[in-house]
Scaffold this active site. Structure first.
Site, mmCIF file in Angstrom:
data_model
loop_
_atom_site.group_PDB
_atom_site.id
_atom_site.type_symbol
_atom_site.label_atom_id
_atom_site.label_comp_id
_atom_site.label_asym_id
_atom_site.label_seq_id
_atom_site.Cartn_x
_atom_site.Cartn_y
_atom_site.Cartn_z
ATOM 1 N N GLU A 119 37.692 -8.031 8.147
ATOM 2 C CA GLU A 119 38.677 -7.384 7.279
ATOM 3 C C GLU A 119 38.758 -8.088 5.914
ATOM 4 O O GLU A 119 38.744 -9.322 5.858
ATOM 5 C CB GLU A 119 40.056 -7.453 7.952
ATOM 6 C CG GLU A 119 41.159 -6.753 7.157
ATOM 7 C CD GLU A 119 42.533 -6.900 7.809
ATOM 8 O OE1 GLU A 119 42.706 -7.830 8.622
ATOM 9 O OE2 GLU A 119 43.421 -6.087 7.482
ATOM 10 N N LYS A 196 43.438 1.494 6.570
ATOM 11 C CA LYS A 196 44.250 0.865 7.614
ATOM 12 C C LYS A 196 45.507 1.701 7.831
ATOM 13 O O LYS A 196 46.302 1.884 6.911
ATOM 14 C CB LYS A 196 44.595 -0.559 7.158
ATOM 15 C CG LYS A 196 45.344 -1.406 8.148
ATOM 16 C CD LYS A 196 45.345 -2.873 7.654
ATOM 17 C CE LYS A 196 46.096 -3.809 8.570
ATOM 18 N NZ LYS A 196 45.851 -5.228 8.193
ATOM 19 N N CYS A 233 42.299 -4.017 11.767
ATOM 20 C CA CYS A 233 43.211 -5.104 12.165
ATOM 21 C C CYS A 233 44.430 -4.667 12.985
ATOM 22 O O CYS A 233 44.296 -4.380 14.166
ATOM 23 C CB CYS A 233 43.641 -5.889 10.931
ATOM 24 S SG CYS A 233 44.344 -7.517 11.378
#
Lengths: 385, 385
Positions: A119, A196, A233
């Site tokens: 990430e 994300k 994540c």
């Protein structure tokens, strides 16, 4: 030894357990044994010269009559930031480009078809500071920033799909930032991007000060080597996020992450692996390694004194299979490349055995969730009086 | 040793690992250390006399200013069927009632407030046979069958909530069967029932030949000791099932199961624990133990010869906490009672730290799932050409 020095769970078990017990422990912990992949000597030498770990494993599927095996090799990269966080931004980025170039070279020698970096791979994970400059200078255009151009070159050179998770500057929508992954085809074309979907507000993960929840839904990328998606994540804590990528057809879901020992290490082996099981797909969990120190002190919302470091990222990147098995993890403290050969036919084979999609009752859940999301929802609670 | 004889992962690790490594292995595998609960000597003696394992653990929460600790003790029971499957039905049921009576007595000595038995606890898990008689004779009315009356007596005697998973005969809806759990208040009142929402068609689990997917949604039971729900067996593979119980307010979700080594043992430590993490609640995974032999041979849909046994149920019942930690598992092959003290305040405390509900975006998922469930859904797939 403990903390960041402790190398890995697997190394510890292999050192101390008698062979018969080790087999049972691995079966209970990891499921069906994952075979080691035979990697070229030149690649192993290059990894050793470049001071990073190189491991290879393979997941096999049953032979079918009508489909050939659909074998693909994924490469998971975990690394520390080579320069300190107070070095000039441009120097930090080019040091990271150089580091990744070296690792990708070895990945290519190992026949990697799809490579994924960690990430926000071009920067230290500076969101703990809540400072804007210089950290927001690490943001780039997803479509034609220097990092995307760098990845396009890599993709073309190695005939490799590149998944590049980075901090995006969105110039066409008010110059806002996003936590994005760019997917680049093996032809070098930017196939698209994904963002994300879930943003943490946990301890040092002050990310909601920088960017909002992604607005691109759950796209899946049809590459020459299979259908892939990227769950960035904190999205790994949300089973619905994995589910929607899977419903859209993902056979491999990458989870590029940055997470630290004290916060999440006991969750790490559970969540991506559960997602592989629940969704009949492969999942690739990637975490950075090392400790990052920042120029100014900051607090962590835990009542403790201000400090300048961000715990330690514990690496331990791994791949989980739809049949519930998984590879060992990479080291907890060294840069590393994990090359894993997957036969994508396994996804549908496990789907046919366990039937979680067929028995998923999605209409019912769509209705129940829509109700539950209403401000005046009354939960279904039964009580005696 | 391997197979059913191998006692447990925890015992093996404790035997072979040096103390410092054992601590790290446990931290990575199990998270924050779970303290042992001090149980009365008389209870330990009674368990030993009754030939079943008795273990106790406790999960603590931080002290708050405005709420007192909400401490509750749950009891998880795993057991084999005492009589062979070809004994008369009535004898098998009463032998199981007697066995459970003994174990519940010890649970009461340990201060258990809520006790949960294994799936379909009054019978062998005979659905592998696809035969109807005599197995369907184990079905009873959930409201006033002999097993529910037995549990009401237990509940009143021990001031204990009883969760009784059983095969239900639904006389008011065409005499159909359901896989049901009856929840009985500590007052002895039948608080209500809940049904297995997802039904397997996997190997020997031919359950869809006997009963259909539950039609009671996701009820949560407000007991004197906290809000509980029951996710029966195969429902643990469906993250949405856990989620809806949690959205309806469950603080403890029981997962009474019957599952065997070859099929699911490497999934077992993952799924209920992931659900505890993802939903900020406690989960209680219960599996039966032992091997059940049936009078007539049957096949398992795996190309192998007909046989009369059902692999081995591997026990390993455990409790997982919202903070990602878990208790060790009970034995893989002995009857057992696991008593765990929970402070329910931990659920909201972890919710406030990790925020998975706040960041869950349920409206988006309700919309996406409703679309995805349509017959003409077109998945979100991006491709180069």
């Amino acid at each position: 030894m403990s903390g960041p020095e402790w190398e890995s769970l697997e190394q510890c078990l292999e050192k101390h357990l008698p062979p018969a017990d080790l087999r049972e422990v691995k079966r209970v912990l990891y499921g069906k044994e994952t075979r080691r992949l035979c990697l070229p000597t030149a690649a192993l030498q290059a990894a050793s010269a470049g001071d990073f770990e190189l491991q290879g494993y393979t997941f096999e599927a049953a032979r079918e009559q009508l489909r050939q095996p659909r074998t693909v090799r994924v490469g998971l990269v975990q690394n520390r930031t080579p320069l300190p966080a107070d070095a000039p931004v441009a120097n930090q980025v080019s040091a990271l480009h150089r580091r990744i170039e070296t690792i990708a070279e070895v990945a290519a020698m190992c026949g990697t078809n799809i490579i994924c970096f960690q990430e926000a791979w071009t920067m230290p994970f500076a969101f703990c500071t809540r400072e804007k400059l210089p950290w927001t200078e690490f943001a780039e255009s997803a479509e034609d920033g220097p990092t995307t151009r760098f990845c396009q070159k890599l993709a073309r050179k190695h005939d490799m799909v590149v998944v590049s998770p980075m901090l995006e500057r969105d110039a066409t929508h008010g110059d806002v930032l996003w936590n994005t992954a760019v997917v680049i085809s093996n032809s070098g074309t930017v196939l698209g991007k994904t963002r994300k979907n879930h943003i943490p507000r946990v301890g040092d993960f002050n990310e909601s000060s920088y960017y909002m929840e992604g607005n691109l839904g759950h796209p899946v990328f049809q590459t020459r080597f299979g259908r892939i998606a990227v769950n960035i994540c904190y999205g790994r804590h949300h089973p619905l996020n994995w589910l929607m990528y899977s419903i859209n057809g993902a056979e491999i879901i990458f989870n590029p992450s940055a997470t630290i020992g004290a916060l999440s290490e006991s969750l790490w082996p559970i969540e991506a692996r559960n997602a592989a099981i629940a969704n009949h797909c492969f999942t690739c969990a990637i975490n950075r390694v090392g400790q990052e120190h920042f120029p100014n002190e900051f607090t962590s919302g835990d009542g403790k004194k201000a400090h300048q470091d961000f715990g330690y990222f514990y690496g331990s990147s791994y791949v989980a299979s739809p049949d519930g098995s998984r590879t060992p993890g990479l080291s907890r403290n060294r840069d590393g490349l994990l090359v894993v050969e997957l036969d994508l036919n396994l996804c549908r084979q496990v789907n046919d055995i366990w039937n979680f999609k067929m028995t998923g009752r999605y209409e019912m859940y769509a209705r129940e969730l829509a109700e539950a999301a209403k401000p005046n929802y009354s939960p279904n609670i039964i009580q005696e009086f």
